[in-house]
Motif scaffolding. Sequence first.
Motif, PDB file in Angstrom:
ATOM      1  N   ASP A 108     -86.713 -16.646 -32.495  1.00  0.00           N
ATOM      2  CA  ASP A 108     -87.141 -17.862 -33.015  1.00  0.00           C
ATOM      3  C   ASP A 108     -87.563 -18.119 -34.490  1.00  0.00           C
ATOM      4  O   ASP A 108     -88.350 -18.771 -35.007  1.00  0.00           O
ATOM      5  N   SER A 109     -86.615 -17.472 -35.196  1.00  0.00           N
ATOM      6  CA  SER A 109     -86.682 -17.414 -36.592  1.00  0.00           C
ATOM      7  C   SER A 109     -86.315 -18.654 -37.289  1.00  0.00           C
ATOM      8  O   SER A 109     -86.624 -18.969 -38.176  1.00  0.00           O
ATOM      9  N   ASP A 110     -85.492 -19.557 -36.542  1.00  0.00           N
ATOM     10  CA  ASP A 110     -85.273 -20.672 -37.002  1.00  0.00           C
ATOM     11  C   ASP A 110     -86.383 -21.689 -37.098  1.00  0.00           C
ATOM     12  O   ASP A 110     -86.537 -22.292 -38.185  1.00  0.00           O
ATOM     13  N   SER A 111     -87.021 -21.792 -35.802  1.00  0.00           N
ATOM     14  CA  SER A 111     -88.004 -22.382 -35.679  1.00  0.00           C
ATOM     15  C   SER A 111     -89.208 -21.892 -36.835  1.00  0.00           C
ATOM     16  O   SER A 111     -89.975 -22.598 -37.509  1.00  0.00           O
ATOM     17  N   PHE A 112     -89.417 -20.560 -37.070  1.00  0.00           N
ATOM     18  CA  PHE A 112     -90.349 -20.162 -38.025  1.00  0.00           C
ATOM     19  C   PHE A 112     -89.870 -20.436 -39.397  1.00  0.00           C
ATOM     20  O   PHE A 112     -90.937 -20.758 -39.977  1.00  0.00           O
ATOM     21  N   ALA A 113     -88.750 -20.297 -39.815  1.00  0.00           N
ATOM     22  CA  ALA A 113     -88.401 -20.895 -41.062  1.00  0.00           C
ATOM     23  C   ALA A 113     -88.776 -22.285 -41.321  1.00  0.00           C
ATOM     24  O   ALA A 113     -89.246 -22.660 -42.482  1.00  0.00           O
ATOM     25  N   GLY A 114     -88.713 -23.241 -40.311  1.00  0.00           N
ATOM     26  CA  GLY A 114     -89.146 -24.476 -40.477  1.00  0.00           C
ATOM     27  C   GLY A 114     -90.956 -24.652 -40.804  1.00  0.00           C
ATOM     28  O   GLY A 114     -91.245 -25.306 -41.316  1.00  0.00           O
ATOM     29  N   GLU A 115     -91.628 -23.430 -40.428  1.00  0.00           N
ATOM     30  CA  GLU A 115     -93.111 -23.475 -40.827  1.00  0.00           C
ATOM     31  C   GLU A 115     -93.147 -23.202 -42.129  1.00  0.00           C
ATOM     32  O   GLU A 115     -94.432 -23.245 -42.703  1.00  0.00           O
ATOM     33  N   LEU A 116     -92.305 -22.626 -42.944  1.00  0.00           N
ATOM     34  CA  LEU A 116     -92.510 -21.964 -44.211  1.00  0.00           C
ATOM     35  C   LEU A 116     -92.492 -23.072 -45.467  1.00  0.00           C
ATOM     36  O   LEU A 116     -91.667 -23.235 -46.062  1.00  0.00           O
ATOM     37  N   ILE A 117     -93.711 -23.655 -45.357  1.00  0.00           N
ATOM     38  CA  ILE A 117     -93.798 -25.048 -46.261  1.00  0.00           C
ATOM     39  C   ILE A 117     -95.005 -24.588 -47.115  1.00  0.00           C
ATOM     40  O   ILE A 117     -96.260 -24.173 -46.818  1.00  0.00           O
ATOM     41  N   ALA A 118     -94.586 -24.768 -48.547  1.00  0.00           N
ATOM     42  CA  ALA A 118     -95.527 -24.046 -49.467  1.00  0.00           C
ATOM     43  C   ALA A 118     -96.865 -24.757 -49.149  1.00  0.00           C
ATOM     44  O   ALA A 118     -97.179 -25.892 -48.951  1.00  0.00           O
ATOM     45  N   GLY A 119     -98.090 -23.711 -49.351  1.00  0.00           N
ATOM     46  CA  GLY A 119     -99.389 -24.259 -49.390  1.00  0.00           C
ATOM     47  C   GLY A 119     -99.917 -24.057 -47.950  1.00  0.00           C
ATOM     48  O   GLY A 119    -101.056 -24.067 -47.844  1.00  0.00           O
ATOM     49  N   ARG A 120     -99.186 -23.853 -47.066  1.00  0.00           N
ATOM     50  CA  ARG A 120     -99.688 -23.658 -45.609  1.00  0.00           C
ATOM     51  C   ARG A 120    -100.137 -22.122 -45.523  1.00  0.00           C
ATOM     52  O   ARG A 120     -99.786 -21.190 -46.383  1.00  0.00           O
ATOM     53  N   ASN A 121    -101.221 -22.157 -44.374  1.00  0.00           N
ATOM     54  CA  ASN A 121    -101.772 -20.986 -44.205  1.00  0.00           C
ATOM     55  C   ASN A 121    -101.152 -20.022 -43.041  1.00  0.00           C
ATOM     56  O   ASN A 121    -100.999 -20.605 -42.114  1.00  0.00           O
ATOM     57  N   LEU A 122    -100.773 -18.885 -43.625  1.00  0.00           N
ATOM     58  CA  LEU A 122    -100.224 -17.893 -42.360  1.00  0.00           C
ATOM     59  C   LEU A 122    -101.201 -16.599 -42.487  1.00  0.00           C
ATOM     60  O   LEU A 122    -101.468 -15.834 -43.435  1.00  0.00           O
ATOM     61  N   LEU A 123    -101.670 -16.629 -41.208  1.00  0.00           N
ATOM     62  CA  LEU A 123    -102.371 -15.251 -40.681  1.00  0.00           C
ATOM     63  C   LEU A 123    -101.406 -14.170 -40.236  1.00  0.00           C
ATOM     64  O   LEU A 123    -100.772 -14.558 -39.315  1.00  0.00           O
ATOM     65  N   TYR A 124    -101.492 -12.927 -40.723  1.00  0.00           N
ATOM     66  CA  TYR A 124    -100.537 -11.986 -40.323  1.00  0.00           C
ATOM     67  C   TYR A 124    -101.332 -10.793 -39.469  1.00  0.00           C
ATOM     68  O   TYR A 124    -102.179 -10.120 -40.377  1.00  0.00           O
ATOM     69  N   LEU A 125    -101.230 -10.776 -38.261  1.00  0.00           N
ATOM     70  CA  LEU A 125    -102.158  -9.568 -37.558  1.00  0.00           C
ATOM     71  C   LEU A 125    -101.289  -8.226 -37.665  1.00  0.00           C
ATOM     72  O   LEU A 125    -100.124  -8.114 -36.922  1.00  0.00           O
ATOM     73  N   GLY A 126    -101.786  -7.219 -38.153  1.00  0.00           N
ATOM     74  CA  GLY A 126    -101.090  -6.213 -38.319  1.00  0.00           C
ATOM     75  C   GLY A 126    -101.264  -5.178 -37.230  1.00  0.00           C
ATOM     76  O   GLY A 126    -101.952  -5.655 -36.242  1.00  0.00           O
ATOM     77  N   ASP A 127    -100.507  -4.191 -37.006  1.00  0.00           N
ATOM     78  CA  ASP A 127    -100.305  -3.241 -35.842  1.00  0.00           C
ATOM     79  C   ASP A 127    -100.815  -1.897 -36.230  1.00  0.00           C
ATOM     80  O   ASP A 127    -101.862  -1.507 -36.539  1.00  0.00           O
ATOM     81  N   ASN A 128     -99.787  -1.098 -36.552  1.00  0.00           N
ATOM     82  CA  ASN A 128     -99.951   0.184 -36.805  1.00  0.00           C
ATOM     83  C   ASN A 128     -99.889   0.640 -38.274  1.00  0.00           C
ATOM     84  O   ASN A 128     -99.387  -0.205 -39.165  1.00  0.00           O
ATOM     85  N   SER A 129    -100.388   1.872 -38.755  1.00  0.00           N
ATOM     86  CA  SER A 129    -100.316   2.306 -39.987  1.00  0.00           C
ATOM     87  C   SER A 129     -98.650   2.680 -39.853  1.00  0.00           C
ATOM     88  O   SER A 129     -98.250   2.805 -38.945  1.00  0.00           O
ATOM     89  N   GLY A 130     -98.401   3.082 -41.137  1.00  0.00           N
ATOM     90  CA  GLY A 130     -96.612   3.286 -41.448  1.00  0.00           C
ATOM     91  C   GLY A 130     -96.314   2.169 -41.261  1.00  0.00           C
ATOM     92  O   GLY A 130     -95.777   1.534 -42.201  1.00  0.00           O
ATOM     93  N   GLU A 131     -96.172   1.643 -40.294  1.00  0.00           N
ATOM     94  CA  GLU A 131     -95.444   0.000 -39.958  1.00  0.00           C
ATOM     95  C   GLU A 131     -96.279  -0.791 -41.106  1.00  0.00           C
ATOM     96  O   GLU A 131     -95.299  -1.749 -41.595  1.00  0.00           O
ATOM     97  N   ILE A 132     -97.181  -0.669 -41.530  1.00  0.00           N
ATOM     98  CA  ILE A 132     -97.804  -1.635 -42.312  1.00  0.00           C
ATOM     99  C   ILE A 132     -97.286  -1.741 -43.751  1.00  0.00           C
ATOM    100  O   ILE A 132     -97.202  -2.661 -44.301  1.00  0.00           O
TER     101      ILE A 132
END
Lengths: 286, 286
Positions: free
Chosen positions: A138-162
């Motif tokens: 769904d990266s096309d849909s996601f790209a459409g969400e990327l509008i300057a000024g919007r808030n994105l919350l990023y839920l991390g997972d593992n160490s290393g991966e971070i």
Amino acid sequence: MKADLECLSCLMKQALNSVNIATDDPLLKREVLDRVSAIIPEADLNRTPAEISKPVYRIVSEITGNADPYKKAREETNREALGLLPLLEEKLRRSASPLQTALHMAVAGNIVDIGIGHAFDLQKDVLALLDVPFADDDSDSFAGELIAGRNLLYLGDNSGEIVFDRLLVKTLLSYGIKVTYTVKSGPIINDALMEDAQTAGITALVPVLETGADDIGINLDHCSPAFRKALADADVIIAKGHGNFETCSDLPYNFYFLLKAKCAVVARELGVTLGDIVFKKTTARS
Amino acid sequence: MKADLECLSCLMKQALNSVNIATDDPLLKREVLDRVSAIIPEADLNRTPAEISKPVYRIVSEITGNADPYKKAREETNREALGLLPLLEEKLRRSASPLQTALHMAVAGNIVDIGIGHAFDLQKDVLALLDVPFADDDSDSFAGELIAGRNLLYLGDNSGEIVFDRLLVKTLLSYGIKVTYTVKSGPIINDALMEDAQTAGITALVPVLETGADDIGINLDHCSPAFRKALADADVIIAKGHGNFETCSDLPYNFYFLLKAKCAVVARELGVTLGDIVFKKTTARS
């Protein structure tokens, strides 16, 4: 998502894996396995796999007296991932589609735990994964969400991966998105903590918020008001890994789940094949 | 050999696999898994993996009311293996080292259970395995045992696999060896029974003896006097598969174990890598 009968068998597998990391004492190991076997009949399959798994790790810590068996593994995987960072940064700089590349790098981070002590294989595996298409994309849909000024919350997972997440976070910032990264408030398996966010250089880039809890994935009942507000206020949420998918797939927010399907139950829920990588927009939003 | 902590976790895995074959009823499945979880604390790791696993299958049969869940699987694997037989017979006829080839065909039979419904892959997998060397290879020592007139007892393992055993049995007969093949007296997982020996054409070649029991591998306490006598009188014994290795590796007879190491515990005991094939002379003989 709900747990499955297979998750009951997996409780013992997780107990074995975890106790082997927490102690060398065979009597303590046996005690852990017996205690975990006793919680199997109590496990409610209407709850998420992550929820029914959490007691396994509590039992391991209680019986072995080791409150954080994965501390060393967290440090090692961070170190290994940081070793790969210059190469990945260079690849990302040269990429013709940096968002796709950064998404792939972030999901490739999901394999770090396998690679401890095998730096060469890790590099090979991570690079190979960069060319694997998402089984659900769904990266096309996601790209459409990327509008300057919007808030994105990023839920991390593992160490290393971070460490790999840092590359995606930086890419998101280039769109003018306001990113907040989240980590756990206490140790649970090898999940990233605030110290890992510092080591990975995420704290230097964006605000990092603790969930207020030490659950596998997210349990809203245990989270801080600040975290719950951040979740409710976010325009879009990236949730990394199994635990976050298992616990957030039914929440009514604008989630994009970025993970590798590492077990048959999650693969089935995602409608993909075991081992596939996905970047999947939530279907639960009301 | 003794069981290991990993075997405790494997009890749940076996329960899950078996109950999925025995019934479609999710409530019965759950009941089986809960009941199996309750035997974990009772499991004595001084016993063999096969011994501590057997109650799993008893519980599956009791709760599902299905006394022989693997009957259909036994028939299907026999049918599949028989389909490959002409090709393998032709290869064996043309082999420059028929004993090695027949040993490999017999151990290749061990993978039949994976291949149900995938005839093409099965053929590919079996043929590929014929060229894989034994990770532990006592076939030179074994060749020295093949003196006309001697008694060889052949402990069978699974249905399907038994068809491949036929090729090795026939090869042994060409040395003037007196071969007796053994099967279980009652259903246990997909282990070969007398009807499978008939289907595979073994009964037409050599005497086939039942063990007198329905254990995974051999439990001498449950075996018939005739079987125990055959074991004691045999000059040499071929024991196929995991169950026979697990239960016979400490017996004071002249065993040659022919198997694929399908789990980490057995691989460790054999001193080989998971997935390796071995033809290993006993070290327990007094």
